[in-house]
Design an enzyme around this catalytic site. Structure first.
Site, PDB file in Angstrom:
ATOM      1  N   ASN A 156      42.654   9.841  11.439  1.00 32.44           N
ATOM      2  CA  ASN A 156      41.377  10.001  10.750  1.00 32.44           C
ATOM      3  C   ASN A 156      41.598  10.898   9.549  1.00 32.44           C
ATOM      4  O   ASN A 156      42.179  11.983   9.674  1.00 32.44           O
ATOM      5  CB  ASN A 156      40.314  10.599  11.670  1.00 32.44           C
ATOM      6  CG  ASN A 156      38.962  10.717  10.991  1.00 32.44           C
ATOM      7  OD1 ASN A 156      38.770  11.535  10.100  1.00 32.44           O
ATOM      8  ND2 ASN A 156      38.015   9.897  11.425  1.00 32.44           N
ATOM      9  N   SER A 176      37.670   5.490  10.783  1.00 32.25           N
ATOM     10  CA  SER A 176      36.563   6.103  10.047  1.00 32.25           C
ATOM     11  C   SER A 176      35.436   6.355  11.030  1.00 32.25           C
ATOM     12  O   SER A 176      35.048   5.452  11.785  1.00 32.25           O
ATOM     13  CB  SER A 176      36.089   5.183   8.917  1.00 32.25           C
ATOM     14  OG  SER A 176      35.110   5.822   8.136  1.00 32.25           O
ATOM     15  N   GLU A 177      34.877   7.575  11.028  1.00 33.46           N
ATOM     16  CA  GLU A 177      33.950   7.948  12.098  1.00 33.46           C
ATOM     17  C   GLU A 177      32.613   7.219  12.060  1.00 33.46           C
ATOM     18  O   GLU A 177      31.824   7.326  12.992  1.00 33.46           O
ATOM     19  CB  GLU A 177      33.722   9.469  12.128  1.00 33.46           C
ATOM     20  CG  GLU A 177      33.215  10.080  10.861  1.00 33.46           C
ATOM     21  CD  GLU A 177      34.303  10.719  10.025  1.00 33.46           C
ATOM     22  OE1 GLU A 177      34.052  11.772   9.428  1.00 33.46           O
ATOM     23  OE2 GLU A 177      35.423  10.160   9.966  1.00 33.46           O
ATOM     24  N   ASN A 178      32.356   6.455  10.994  1.00 38.70           N
ATOM     25  CA  ASN A 178      31.136   5.650  10.990  1.00 38.70           C
ATOM     26  C   ASN A 178      31.330   4.295  11.674  1.00 38.70           C
ATOM     27  O   ASN A 178      30.454   3.436  11.627  1.00 38.70           O
ATOM     28  CB  ASN A 178      30.607   5.451   9.571  1.00 38.70           C
ATOM     29  CG  ASN A 178      31.600   4.760   8.658  1.00 38.70           C
ATOM     30  OD1 ASN A 178      32.776   5.102   8.643  1.00 38.70           O
ATOM     31  ND2 ASN A 178      31.150   3.796   7.880  1.00 38.70           N
ATOM     32  N   SER A 194      32.672   5.641  18.256  1.00 38.04           N
ATOM     33  CA  SER A 194      33.635   6.234  17.333  1.00 38.04           C
ATOM     34  C   SER A 194      33.903   7.691  17.675  1.00 38.04           C
ATOM     35  O   SER A 194      35.051   8.129  17.762  1.00 38.04           O
ATOM     36  CB  SER A 194      33.109   6.130  15.901  1.00 38.04           C
ATOM     37  OG  SER A 194      34.041   6.647  14.982  1.00 38.04           O
TER      38      SER A 194
END
Length: 503
Positions: free
Chosen positions: A306, A329-331, A371
């Protein structure tokens, strides 16, 4: 054999069951009718991340109903000025926000610092998990995100005085508990009276399918709302969404409306053709290149990685030959590809920095709640973040300055499991005034305690241990450990195998 009466009864039952599957109650309604039942003084969940997956058609209709006010709005952020939830801030319909990020929204920032609204800043992953808990009937849970920070201590400014200088209300301290030797904070579920979400497809009975990274918070919010209203780009007949493709089942949905608003993009980012010219690099460019080249050496082939916004996004350009990593990607993306070519950008594919992206071969897409689940569980091997300050024992400060509170976003979650996720910090060694950024104790609000394992600056590289402190392992050619110490507040040990590398 069955009697004639039993045969007839059996046949009627079969017909009744068969007929019931052919008939359904449509949940499709007009936008105006959909918001009529929304009451003032209630909690409103609003899906979206940046400008992606935001139910703008429903929000625009709410703007026309100023009598619906005193709302507590829950969202990752409030869009941008004049767009998304920011409109409800401008009309005074929102009295409180629960969000992880203010970002560049000047309306949001101005109202917060003027005491016009309350803000419950919450780590992005904690918002997602609080929503998931509500949707699953779980009243509270323990999380490592925020331990040792203002989240735990109850020092987050919730409301300011009109002069923007005095904090008149702070957040509540969190209850803590240890599990297996680790400390966790207690967070309560967020259940909304209403949830406004956006889907790419919804059938007439409410089954939803989300496209790309636009799923973000929409799926979790749809489950957490007592009354969930779905804005869909395409409304289809039941059965047109395959059962295995239903991301949000109809049991959670109360109303479906047709989306009529465009899909904006916040940050257009394009692939850049390689420049083979001999253009001279500025000093800032050289520093940045030196940092990212060194950070790229921290990756092993097969790592899940990340990357924070800014400098960290450049690291993949310098991976060693034969090293392939999967970017998260944390979304809600695992398998980020390069930036798109101009004209090929997709509003349903953005990264955590709100930039347009593509997907790599073999990528997968999911909601924000999953996520951050994989992040906190240590499934991500390496995270690379920028920093304002780092302490000698690996405390990290990278989300707030005195008088400037933009929000922590997903950073507190990303550093919450240092035992399994290597946290690599990249930053310049001193600030613009020449002040030390590597300190005995961080002066700015913490993102995480004892979480940094590697610190890479434009002048040096340190190993960081949570109890033993800093060890200088590499230094730029032309500098000595003594010179590095003069611009570093925290004391450090020098490795016996100290490496010198060229600028």
């Amino acid at each position: 054999m069955l009697s004639r009466t039993k045969v007839r009864t059996h046949s009627l039952l079969r017909y009744s069951i068969s007929a019931s599957f052919r008939l359904y109650h449509s949940k499709v309604t007009s936008v105006n009718d959909a918001i009529k039942g929304i009451q003032s003084n209630t909690t409103l969940l609003c899906g979206g991340f940046g400008l992606s997956g935001v139910p703008d058609t429903l929000i625009n209709e709410l703007v026309k109903a100023p009598h619906i006010n005193n709302l507590t709005a829950v969202s990752n952020n409030a869009g941008i000025d004049g767009c998304g939830l920011s409109q409800l801030l401008s009309t005074g319909q929102v009295k409180k926000m629960i969000a992880s990020y203010i970002g560049g929204n000047k309306t949001f920032e101005k109202m917060y610092l003027a005491g016009d609204i309350e803000l419950e800043l919450t780590p992005q992953g904690t918002i997602a998990e609080r929503l998931r808990a509500a949707g699953a009937g779980v009243p509270a849970f323990y999380t490592p995100a925020g331990v040792g920070t203002w989240i735990e201590e109850g020092k987050l400014p919730v409301r300011y005085s009109p002069d923007g200088k005095t904090i008149v209300k702070e957040s509540e301290p969190r209850e803590t508990r240890e599990f297996n030797g680790r400390k966790y904070v207690l967070e309560t579920a967020i259940e909304g009276e209403y949830a406004l979400i956006k889907a790419y497809k919804a059938d007439k009975i409410g089954n939803c399918w989300f496209r790309g990274s636009a799923r973000n918070f929409n799926s979790a919010m749809g489950r957490a709302g007592k009354i969930t209203i779905v804005e869909a780009e395409h409304i289809v007949e039941p059965g047109e969404i395959l059962p295995e493709d239903v991301h949000l089942p109809s049991v959670y949905v109360n109303k479906v409306v047709q989306s009529t608003t465009p899909k904006p993009i916040e940050i257009y980012k394009y692939a850049v053709e390689e420049d083979t010219s001999a253009a001279e690099e500025s000093e800032a460019d050289m520093k940045r290149t030196r940092i990212v080249k060194r950070a790229a050496l921290e990756f092993k082939d097969g790592d899940f990685v990340n990357l924070g916004i800014g400098i960290p996004t450049l690291v993949p350009n310098y991976l060693a030959e034969g090293v392939k990593v999967t970017l998260q990607s944390e979304n809600g993306i695992l398998g980020l590809g390069p930036y798109p070519k101009k004209g090929q950008e997709d509003p349903d594919l953005i990264n955590a920095g709100k930039e347009t992206v593509t997907l790599a071969q073999g990528a997968s897409i999911f909601g924000s709640e999953e996520s951050f689940g994989m992040i906190r569980a240590g499934r991500i091997d390496v995270t690379v973040l920028g920093a304002m300050q780092v302490s000698k024992y690996g405390d990290l400060a990278n989300w707030a300055l005195p008088g400037k509170v933009k929000g922590m976003g997903g950073a507190m979650d990303l550093v919450s499991n240092p035992a399994h996720t290597k946290v690599v910090i990249v930053m310049e060694h001193t600030d613009r005034k020449g002040n030390a950024k590597i300190l005995n104790e961080c002066k700015f609000p913490l993102t995480g305690k004892q979480c940094v394992s590697k610190l890479i600056t434009d002048l040096a590289v340190f190993d960081v241990h949570p109890t033993k402190g800093l060890t200088l392992i590499e230094v730029v050619e032309g500098y000595t450990p003594e010179q590095i110490q003069k611009i570093t507040e925290a004391e450090f040990k020098v490795s016996e195998n100290l490496v010198t590398y060229r600028q």
